[in-house]
Design an enzyme around this catalytic site. Structure first.
Site, mmCIF file in Angstrom:
data_model
loop_
_atom_site.group_PDB
_atom_site.id
_atom_site.type_symbol
_atom_site.label_atom_id
_atom_site.label_comp_id
_atom_site.label_asym_id
_atom_site.label_seq_id
_atom_site.Cartn_x
_atom_site.Cartn_y
_atom_site.Cartn_z
ATOM 1 N N GLY A 131 0.801 -1.221 0.000
ATOM 2 C CA GLY A 131 0.000 0.000 0.000
ATOM 3 C C GLY A 131 0.836 1.273 0.000
ATOM 4 C CB SER A 179 7.794 2.367 4.748
ATOM 5 O OG SER A 179 7.206 1.558 5.746
ATOM 6 C CB SER A 195 4.523 0.802 9.276
ATOM 7 O OG SER A 195 5.442 0.129 8.421
ATOM 8 N NE ARG A 208 -6.530 -2.584 2.750
ATOM 9 C CZ ARG A 208 -6.481 -3.026 4.001
ATOM 10 N NH1 ARG A 208 -5.323 -2.976 4.657
ATOM 11 N NH2 ARG A 208 -7.541 -3.510 4.606
ATOM 12 C CD GLU A 263 -3.551 -5.152 1.276
ATOM 13 O OE1 GLU A 263 -3.314 -4.696 2.399
ATOM 14 O OE2 GLU A 263 -3.017 -4.707 0.239
ATOM 15 C CG HIS A 298 0.840 -9.298 -27.158
ATOM 16 N ND1 HIS A 298 1.140 -9.366 -28.496
ATOM 17 C CD2 HIS A 298 0.343 -8.049 -26.951
ATOM 18 C CE1 HIS A 298 0.871 -8.210 -29.081
ATOM 19 N NE2 HIS A 298 0.382 -7.390 -28.147
ATOM 20 C CE LYS A 348 3.877 -5.766 6.511
ATOM 21 N NZ LYS A 348 3.780 -4.325 6.495
HETATM 22 C C1 F6R Z 1 -1.703 -2.594 4.542
HETATM 23 C C2 F6R Z 1 -1.112 -2.687 3.225
HETATM 24 C C3 F6R Z 1 0.205 -3.370 3.037
HETATM 25 C C4 F6R Z 1 1.393 -2.496 3.496
HETATM 26 C C5 F6R Z 1 2.727 -3.210 3.211
HETATM 27 C C6 F6R Z 1 3.941 -2.350 3.499
HETATM 28 O O1 F6R Z 1 -2.846 -1.784 4.519
HETATM 29 O O2 F6R Z 1 -1.701 -2.251 2.283
HETATM 30 O O3 F6R Z 1 0.318 -3.682 1.672
HETATM 31 O O4 F6R Z 1 1.362 -1.277 2.812
HETATM 32 O O5 F6R Z 1 2.790 -4.377 3.980
HETATM 33 O O6 F6R Z 1 3.845 -1.742 4.746
HETATM 34 P P1 F6R Z 1 4.161 -0.180 4.857
HETATM 35 O O7 F6R Z 1 3.168 0.461 3.945
HETATM 36 O O8 F6R Z 1 3.933 0.170 6.284
HETATM 37 O O9 F6R Z 1 5.564 -0.024 4.414
#
Ligand code: F6R
Length: 361
Positions: free
Chosen positions: A67, A109, A111, A162, A248, A264, A356
């Site tokens: 996301g 990122s 987070s 996301r 998700e 293709h 994770k």
């Molecule tokens: C959660 C989501 C995930 C995170 C991904 C990376 O809503 O969409 O795809 O985005 O795991 O985490 P971040 O975005 O925190 O780096």
């Protein structure tokens, strides 16, 4: 083949107490704020201290996953054709060999704790690249402070990465503008935000299924597996976004592909009788390549014997930012209504998070 598809209980989406019970985190309300996210994210990116470290870069690499990484796809879709330097979306641990002190590497990122993005960030710092970090805190913010790297904190109020797509993409646009890489985007952002505010009212939960295209689309998809097609350029990122939002939010498989590439390979898979069980959504817009309309019509004709039913979603607006984000908003609402229709809370992602945690141990 365009058809009404299998019946689904549209009434479930028009029952406010049922929606509120399932959508415990208010996911739908956050989706409606995409226009505001663009406005505030853009200002945050532009104003970030050190954003000018992007100036003079000869290549751009945007590192991020899921996301957050989607911001790289959005930026490519919006600007790759107009930028005089290459812009690469990098989704993984490694940086491309060309990334050097003349390259701008943006680590993004939500987070700030994503393993792959942190690894790529470390590599960029070690190689002496110009680095900008974008996160709402986490380890990335701490590392950036320690390394003297420019850091942008998007002003987000959502619980999941996301759901911050507007904050993240617009912060990135602001940073690239501050670095002189993109031309001033303020007017475009404001116009797109206005289009999104109006679209949000049309797709909002208060609007009944009979007058709400996103609810109607979710009901039409029903229990089938969505297949999303967009054409190269502006519809490519929204098609992938639709797929990942179904994954998700509705906790369901979905597939996406891009025209003309799918002509293709994928079309051969839609042989006689393979269509039932799937629902094809095509994303359309006024800036498609001139050949796309004919190609899509010919493609649908070529696979008619598969029995694959299809529907179109048309973008709002005429400018790239309006088109792209209106397709994203449509995809986000439809995928979220699909989740609710199937009795799923759209916000939690327990499988993803437990993986994770396991890998972090
Ligand atoms: C959660 C989501 C995930 C995170 C991904 C990376 O809503 O969409 O795809 O985005 O795991 O985490 P971040 O975005 O925190 O780096």
């Amino acid at each position: 083949m365009v058809s009404a598809g299998p019946p689904a209980d549209a009434g479930a989406l028009d029952d406010p107490s049922r929606l509120a019970e399932l959508d415990a985190s208010g996911h739908l309300q956050h989706l409606a704020g995409l226009g505001s996210q663009l406005r505030r994210g853009y200002e945050a990116g532009r104003a970030a201290a050190g954003a000018s470290s992007a100036a003079g870069a000869r290549a751009i690499v945007i590192c991020g996953m899921g996301g957050s990484g989607v911001a790289a796809d959005v930026l490519r879709a919006l600007y790759a054709e107009r930028l005089p330097i290459p812009l690469l979306a990098s989704k993984g641990y490694r940086l491309p060999a060309f990334a050097d002190p003349d390259s701008l590497v943006v680590a993004i990122s939500f987070s700030g704790n994503t393993e792959e993005t942190l690894t790529a960030y470390g590599e960029a710092v070690d190689r002496g690249c110009r680095v900008v970090a974008i996160s709402c805190g986490g380890k990335l913010a701490r590392l950036a402070a320690a390394d003297g790297v420019a850091h942008v904190h998007p002003p987000s109020d959502v619980p999941m990465p996301r759901m911050a797509i507007g904050d993240l993409c617009a912060s990135l646009i602001g940073v690239l503008e501050a670095g002189g890489i993109l031309p001033p985007a303020g007017d475009d952002v404001e116009r797109a935000a206005g289009v999104l505010d109006a679209l949000a009212a049309r797709l909002a939960p208060e609007r009944p299924s009979s007058k709400n295209p996103a609810k109607d689309l979710a009901v039409w998809i029903g229990s089938r597996t969505p297949v999303i097609w967009g054409s190269e350029g502006l519809a490519e990122a929204p098609a992938a976004r639709f797929r990942t939002q179904v994954n998700e939010n509705a906790k369901s498989p979905a597939f996406s592909a891009v025209l003309p590439e799918l002509d293709h390979n994928e079309i051969e898979g839609w042989s006689a009788g393979t269509g039932p069980g799937y629902a094809l959504v095509t994303l359309r817009h006024p800036l498609e390549h001139a050949r796309v309309a004919d190609r899509l019509a010919a493609t649908l004709e070529a696979i008619a014997a598969s029995g694959l039913e299809s529907r179109e979603v048309s973008a709002e607006g005429i400018e790239p930012l309006e088109i792209l984000f209106s397709l994203v908003m449509h995809a986000d609402f439809a995928a979220t209504y699909l989740a609710l229709l199937r009795g799923k809370d759209p916000t939690p992602i327990p499988v993803l998070l437990s993986l994770k945690e396991r890998l972090a141990r």
